[in-house]
Design a protein around this motif. Structure first.
Motif, PDB file in Angstrom:
ATOM      1  N   UNK A 183      38.967  46.185  33.641  1.00  0.00           N
ATOM      2  CA  UNK A 183      38.678  45.444  34.868  1.00  0.00           C
ATOM      3  C   UNK A 183      38.562  46.310  36.114  1.00  0.00           C
ATOM      4  N   UNK A 184      38.786  47.611  36.007  1.00  0.00           N
ATOM      5  CA  UNK A 184      38.728  48.487  37.166  1.00  0.00           C
ATOM      6  C   UNK A 184      37.350  49.133  37.233  1.00  0.00           C
ATOM      7  N   UNK A 185      36.534  48.660  38.156  1.00  0.00           N
ATOM      8  CA  UNK A 185      35.160  49.156  38.220  1.00  0.00           C
ATOM      9  C   UNK A 185      34.967  50.135  39.372  1.00  0.00           C
ATOM     10  N   UNK A 204      27.829  44.628  41.239  1.00  0.00           N
ATOM     11  CA  UNK A 204      28.027  43.359  41.947  1.00  0.00           C
ATOM     12  C   UNK A 204      27.792  42.171  41.023  1.00  0.00           C
ATOM     13  N   UNK A 205      26.801  42.284  40.133  1.00  0.00           N
ATOM     14  CA  UNK A 205      26.556  41.202  39.180  1.00  0.00           C
ATOM     15  C   UNK A 205      27.716  41.064  38.206  1.00  0.00           C
ATOM     16  N   UNK A 206      28.218  42.197  37.734  1.00  0.00           N
ATOM     17  CA  UNK A 206      29.333  42.187  36.795  1.00  0.00           C
ATOM     18  C   UNK A 206      30.559  41.517  37.414  1.00  0.00           C
ATOM     19  N   UNK A 219      44.973  38.291  39.342  1.00  0.00           N
ATOM     20  CA  UNK A 219      46.142  38.051  38.497  1.00  0.00           C
ATOM     21  C   UNK A 219      45.947  38.665  37.111  1.00  0.00           C
ATOM     22  N   UNK A 220      44.702  38.635  36.624  1.00  0.00           N
ATOM     23  CA  UNK A 220      44.421  39.049  35.243  1.00  0.00           C
ATOM     24  C   UNK A 220      43.856  40.465  35.144  1.00  0.00           C
ATOM     25  N   UNK A 221      44.066  41.300  36.162  1.00  0.00           N
ATOM     26  CA  UNK A 221      43.448  42.625  36.185  1.00  0.00           C
ATOM     27  C   UNK A 221      43.780  43.468  34.960  1.00  0.00           C
ATOM     28  N   UNK A 222      44.993  43.334  34.425  1.00  0.00           N
ATOM     29  CA  UNK A 222      45.385  44.119  33.246  1.00  0.00           C
ATOM     30  C   UNK A 222      45.915  43.205  32.151  1.00  0.00           C
ATOM     31  N   UNK A 223      45.279  42.056  32.013  1.00  0.00           N
ATOM     32  CA  UNK A 223      45.672  41.076  31.001  1.00  0.00           C
ATOM     33  C   UNK A 223      45.081  41.476  29.650  1.00  0.00           C
ATOM     34  N   UNK A 224      45.910  41.859  28.668  1.00  0.00           N
ATOM     35  CA  UNK A 224      45.377  42.299  27.367  1.00  0.00           C
ATOM     36  C   UNK A 224      44.714  41.180  26.579  1.00  0.00           C
ATOM     37  N   UNK A 225      44.965  39.928  26.939  1.00  0.00           N
ATOM     38  CA  UNK A 225      44.289  38.819  26.265  1.00  0.00           C
ATOM     39  C   UNK A 225      42.859  38.643  26.760  1.00  0.00           C
ATOM     40  N   UNK A 226      42.491  39.395  27.795  1.00  0.00           N
ATOM     41  CA  UNK A 226      41.130  39.351  28.343  1.00  0.00           C
ATOM     42  C   UNK A 226      40.464  40.717  28.269  1.00  0.00           C
ATOM     43  N   UNK A 227      41.211  41.772  28.592  1.00  0.00           N
ATOM     44  CA  UNK A 227      40.666  43.136  28.624  1.00  0.00           C
ATOM     45  C   UNK A 227      41.385  43.995  27.581  1.00  0.00           C
ATOM     46  N   UNK A 228      40.751  44.265  26.449  1.00  0.00           N
ATOM     47  CA  UNK A 228      41.451  44.946  25.346  1.00  0.00           C
ATOM     48  C   UNK A 228      41.906  46.360  25.648  1.00  0.00           C
ATOM     49  N   UNK A 229      41.345  47.024  26.665  1.00  0.00           N
ATOM     50  CA  UNK A 229      41.803  48.366  26.983  1.00  0.00           C
ATOM     51  C   UNK A 229      43.296  48.389  27.291  1.00  0.00           C
ATOM     52  N   UNK A 243      29.115  51.898  20.597  1.00  0.00           N
ATOM     53  CA  UNK A 243      27.770  52.341  20.950  1.00  0.00           C
ATOM     54  C   UNK A 243      27.613  52.193  22.457  1.00  0.00           C
ATOM     55  N   UNK A 244      27.395  53.308  23.137  1.00  0.00           N
ATOM     56  CA  UNK A 244      27.348  53.306  24.595  1.00  0.00           C
ATOM     57  C   UNK A 244      25.931  53.640  25.053  1.00  0.00           C
ATOM     58  N   UNK A 245      25.492  53.015  26.143  1.00  0.00           N
ATOM     59  CA  UNK A 245      24.206  53.314  26.763  1.00  0.00           C
ATOM     60  C   UNK A 245      24.441  54.185  27.992  1.00  0.00           C
ATOM     61  N   UNK A 246      23.700  55.268  28.078  1.00  0.00           N
ATOM     62  CA  UNK A 246      23.894  56.211  29.187  1.00  0.00           C
ATOM     63  C   UNK A 246      23.614  55.552  30.534  1.00  0.00           C
ATOM     64  N   UNK A 247      22.590  54.688  30.595  1.00  0.00           N
ATOM     65  CA  UNK A 247      22.237  54.004  31.836  1.00  0.00           C
ATOM     66  C   UNK A 247      22.912  52.638  31.863  1.00  0.00           C
ATOM     67  N   UNK A 248      24.216  52.644  32.085  1.00  0.00           N
ATOM     68  CA  UNK A 248      24.974  51.397  32.014  1.00  0.00           C
ATOM     69  C   UNK A 248      26.145  51.461  32.977  1.00  0.00           C
ATOM     70  N   UNK A 249      26.300  50.416  33.764  1.00  0.00           N
ATOM     71  CA  UNK A 249      27.439  50.321  34.659  1.00  0.00           C
ATOM     72  C   UNK A 249      28.756  50.404  33.886  1.00  0.00           C
ATOM     73  N   UNK A 250      28.736  50.027  32.598  1.00  0.00           N
ATOM     74  CA  UNK A 250      29.934  50.039  31.760  1.00  0.00           C
ATOM     75  C   UNK A 250      30.053  51.294  30.892  1.00  0.00           C
TER      76      UNK A 250
END
Length: 307
Positions: A183-185, A204-206, A219-229, A243-250
């Motif tokens: 959740x930390x962008x 901004x879209x994300x 409240x849910x910034x580090x909620x493991x039930x939402x963000x598996x990291x 599989x990661x895309x080089x041109x990706x905000x994520x």
């Protein structure tokens, strides 16, 4: 970025969706969820041509690609679509499923899982596992789960929740494509692709999608039930392929998640698509370069122990 792929992203997709997203990037704080869903439904209606067969589960449509419509194979591939948990449906993943079926002839399903904010993300996980239990009753013994973006998040959460249950299903492996795990962008990739013009998804879209999906993101910034990291149970995951895309905000999401899985001792592989953009697998039948990459780097990985 490969010039053909760049042209595809900036010209061909403009005809059906980029004009909407350009406006959305500029005024995303004002756009409504209903507007977003209507626009995406118009785009994804084009994918009805790839529908092979379907059945209903819990009054929701499940698309099916299979050689024998009278039965479901003992090992089944399920693909969970992208859409930020608030938009998209079974048609969103239809091109990926059709292309994988063309390559493999394997039984592949793509469910129309329920969306937020009508339900919560943990409730979507529960619904998905109920679908898998229903398929087990139909004769499926092993599952391979694939997912794109939010679908990759969902696949991971399903595998983690399944590992904790007494009626545990045999999830053989998971395949996570341009996934969303944290959740930390404030990452380099989030800043680099702030506009979304090259990446298919802006920061901004994300963030707006997350605001629609989660009742209170702070409240849910580090909620493991939402963000598996942030999960302490990642060692429970089955064999995992990222599989990661080089041109990706994520892009940085995937690197952080891969490194944590390595530290947790998970059997994990990592592949980077140097010309990829966010959720590019949704369009594999519209661009030969995308399809060829999928065949050589994702489909082969999914099928390598199953040919």
């Amino acid at each position: 970025m490969n010039e053909t792929i760049r042209d595809f992203l900036t010209t061909k997709r403009l005809a059906s969706m980029q004009a909407f997203f350009d406006a959305g990037i500029k005024r995303f704080s004002k756009i409504t969820l209903e507007e977003l869903r209507r626009a995406m439904a118009i785009v994804e209606k084009e994918n009805t041509q790839y529908v092979e067969d379907e059945f209903s589960f819990d009054d929701r449509r499940i698309l099916v690609w299979t050689k024998d419509k009278s039965k479901i194979e003992q090992e089944c591939i399920l693909h969970f679509h992208s859409g930020g948990y608030v938009t998209g449906d079974e048609l969103t993943g239809a091109q990926f499923c059709q292309a994988l079926y063309n390559e493999s002839g394997r039984t592949i399903l793509c469910p129309d899982y329920p969306l937020c904010p009508e339900v919560t993300i943990p409730e979507i996980v529960d619904w998905s596992l109920k679908l898998l239990l229903d398929l087990k009753k139909r004769g499926v013994k092993r599952f391979i789960l694939t997912g794109t973006s939010a679908g990759a998040n969902l696949v991971t959460l399903c595998a983690l929740e399944n590992a904790k249950r007494s009626d545990q299903l045999d999830i053989k492996e998971i395949h996570l494509i341009t996934g969303h795990y944290q959740s930390d962008f404030d990452s380099d990739s989030a800043h680099r692709f702030e506009s979304g013009e090259e990446s298919g998804l802006s920061k901004s879209m994300l963030l707006k999608l997350l605001d629609y999906a989660i009742s209170d993101r702070d409240i849910h910034l580090q909620d493991p039930d939402i963000f598996p990291l942030y999960s302490d149970d990642l060692s429970l995951l089955p064999r995992t392929n990222i599989y990661v895309a080089k041109y990706d905000v994520l892009y940085d999401d995937s690197i952080m998640f891969y490194e944590k899985l390595m530290r947790e001792g998970v059997q994990v592989s990592f592949k980077e698509f140097s010309s990829g953009f966010h959720a590019w697998t949704n369009y594999v039948l519209e661009c030969d370069e995308l399809l060829n990459y999928a065949k050589n780097n994702i489909f082969n990985e999914i099928l390598k122990d199953n040919k």
